[in-house]
Scaffold this active site. Structure first.
Site, mmCIF file in Angstrom:
data_model
loop_
_atom_site.group_PDB
_atom_site.id
_atom_site.type_symbol
_atom_site.label_atom_id
_atom_site.label_comp_id
_atom_site.label_asym_id
_atom_site.label_seq_id
_atom_site.Cartn_x
_atom_site.Cartn_y
_atom_site.Cartn_z
ATOM 1 C CD GLU A 43 -7.214 71.899 -29.670
ATOM 2 O OE1 GLU A 43 -6.637 71.052 -29.728
ATOM 3 O OE2 GLU A 43 -8.404 72.218 -30.213
ATOM 4 N NE ARG A 94 -16.406 78.645 -37.571
ATOM 5 C CZ ARG A 94 -15.192 78.211 -37.974
ATOM 6 N NH1 ARG A 94 -15.208 76.903 -38.072
ATOM 7 N NH2 ARG A 94 -14.079 78.849 -38.650
ATOM 8 C CE LYS A 105 -5.105 75.623 -35.490
ATOM 9 N NZ LYS A 105 -6.388 75.781 -34.824
#
Length: 571
Positions: free
Chosen positions: A36, A262, A272
């Protein structure tokens, strides 16, 4: 040994791919990296990038770069440029043109209309808060929206009004009609479309309704012909919705989703939102601050594409989430720089030495290797005069039997040069040592002293061979291993994560760097002898003031016996 065969047999994803390819001889492996465009890539993204592109190479397939640009509120062209740059920097090239989910908005809209016509989607007027309340919990079922049982025709007309902009933001949304009592909360009538009145960076003002990520992602995979959609474990429950949407629309191609763990890195934060808090509170300088693991920050710190790819290979691909040692990442760059970095001397905290038995015009030149084990890297010249600098940590005024460097009344060897003997010190008005008066034994170049005892060796730079420089010594930003798990992670900031020193580098080396300072794409790495590995900071450096970032220290703390070296496609 057939390495590729071994790789294919040792990884659960490869085993799945092998099975699929064996069962369908006409199948070609096709994957994608779908970020994204709402932030900068970090080391966790690097794992996914390496996995997808390396698998495409291994199976002679293709890997797309597709931006899942379905939320214009958070997206920006600068992120697109940065992501493309990072992927290229890692050495990968996507198949064909860059793709955008927004290219498929019309097709996605038509698929949404299909679901409405099948009675599988409806326009809802509940607020975001009400939808959350109606959804229920893991222990309690959800309840139906009062708008759930509208007629198909009514939903078609309302969805068209949404598209035309007849509703305000939050006034209406399109939801899938699945099961409000599902054990999987994500299947309790998830939102498929919402209204956003904002200019989109690709489609401009053409649309005011935007598909949710889960709706756009699976259909974009299908449109592009993706065979294996690889994602991290947090999307495991999303697979139910991924498959439901594909099953209930008229797609011609059915991609399969597979999940892997992950990357979680010690002493680091990848969120973020949390990194932005660090920036807003001026704890770090920005998204490329070398104390955080974004790719731009790692690049600025001196990490190379090959070191990051090697790191991703070592950690492998599994279904088990774990916390990766930061020392393993450091091991990968240290191992590389040990082979490639130019050796030179630098003084980070200078203290002056005056060699009283040498004349003021005394000058001697030494040719020293750029690398002790690689003659092909060449040599450079250093000069020796009667006034030199050593590091303040290499001298001790008071006698200490355990201290092996220069002491008052004792001797030390200067790297590539002579043995000197400290006889006297001079101090400034504040009581700090300003000068060490030493005797230089000119009979010890390449020879042992008369007592046949070789002293320890320290580095130095001649006063006439210095160029001033700033040195940034980076350490872990946090003083606990897993700050991501802490509610108030700001309590665990390491106050000594950045220490700045002002000293000298060899003049000739510095002048060569100054010539290249305008080209910030050039990566220059050094081992400052006895100190560590450093790179030039092209962002902060100026022609009259070079700045060096410490990439990693000399000492390797990672135990390589804990883990076998693994290809990116290994378990």
């Amino acid at each position: 040994m057939d390495t590729k065969k071994e790789i294919k047999n040792n990884n659960f994803i490869c085993q799945i791919i092998n099975k699929d390819l064996n069962e369908n001889k006409n199948l070609s492996f096709y994957t994608r990296f779908p970020p994204e465009p709402n932030g900068y890539l970090h080391i966790g993204h690097a794992k996914s990038i390496c996995l997808n592109f390396e698998l495409a190479s291994l199976y002679k397939g293709r890997c797309n770069l597709r931006f899942d640009d379905t939320n214009p509120l958070k997206e920006n062209i600068k992120y697109i440029k940065s992501i493309k740059h990072d992927i290229n920097w890692l050495g990968y090239k996507w198949h064909g043109n860059v793709r955008y989910a927004s290219e498929y908005f019309l097709k996605l809209y038509q698929y949404a209309q299909e679901l409405i016509k099948k009675g599988l989607a409806y326009v809802d007027h509940l607020t975001k808060e009400q939808i959350r309340e109606y959804r229920g919990t893991l222990n309690t079922p959800g309840k139906n929206s009062p708008y759930r049982n509208r007629t198909i025709q009514e939903n078609i007309e309302l969805f068209e009004k949404m598209k035309k902009g007849d509703f305000s933001e939050g006034e209406a949304c399109l939801r899938a009609k699945i099961n409000m009592s599902s054990s999987s909360i994500i299947m309790r009538d998830p939102v498929l479309y919402r209204i956003i009145f904002i200019k989109h960076h690709q489609t401009q003002n053409k649309w005011c309704i935007y598909p949710m990520y889960d709706f756009a992602h699976c259909l974009s995979d299908s449109i592009e012909g993706i065979t294996h959609s690889l994602c991290t474990l947090e999307f495991q429950d999303n697979k139910f919705l991924y498959n439901w949407i594909l099953k209930n629309t008229s797609v011609k191609h059915y991609p399969k989703q597979y999940e892997f763990s992950r990357l979680n890195l010690e002493f680091s934060i990848l969120s973020k939102r949390k990194i932005k808090i660090l920036i807003d509170k001026n704890i770090i300088e920005g998204w490329d601050d070398p104390r955080i693991p974004t790719l731009s920050a790692l690049r600025r710190k001196g990490y190379t594409p090959s070191s990051i790819k090697n790191f991703c290979q070592k950690i492998g691909v599994t279904k088990q989430n774990n916390l990766i040692e930061f020392s393993m990442l450091e091991h990968c760059i240290r191992k590389e720089l040990n082979q490639t970095a130019i050796r030179t001397m630098a003084i980070l905290d200078p203290i002056k030495i005056f060699l009283y038995n040498l004349d003021s015009n005394y000058k001697e030149e030494f040719i020293v290797p750029n690398h002790p084990n690689n003659p092909e890297m060449g040599t450079h010249k250093i000069i020796f005069t009667n006034t030199i600098y050593i590091d303040r940590s290499d001298f001790k005024e008071k006698y200490d039997k355990k201290y092996k460097r220069l002491k008052l009344g004792e001797k030390i060897r200067l790297r590539y040069s002579y043995i000197i003997h400290a006889e006297k010190i001079e101090k400034d008005e504040y009581g700090n040592i300003s000068n060490i008066i030493c005797y230089c034994d000119l009979n010890t170049l390449g020879r042992k002293p008369k007592d046949n005892k070789n002293p320890a060796v320290i580095h130095w730079i001649s006063e006439k061979n210095t160029l001033s420089a700033e040195f940034k010594l980076y350490d872990q930003l946090f003083n606990i291993k897993n700050p991501e798990q802490q509610e108030n992670f700001l309590l665990y900031i390491n106050s000594k994560s950045l220490i700045k020193k002002f000293g000298f580098i060899e003049k000739k080396i510095g002048e060569e760097i100054q010539k290249k300072i305008s080209n910030n794409n050039i990566e220059i790495f050094f081992q400052f002898e006895r100190i560590g590995y450093f790179c030039i900071d092209f962002i902060d450096s100026k022609k009259n003031q070079l700045v060096f970032n410490r990439t990693v220290g000399l000492r390797d703390t990672w135990d390589s016996k804990k883990i076998k070296t693994k290809n990116i496609t290994n378990n």
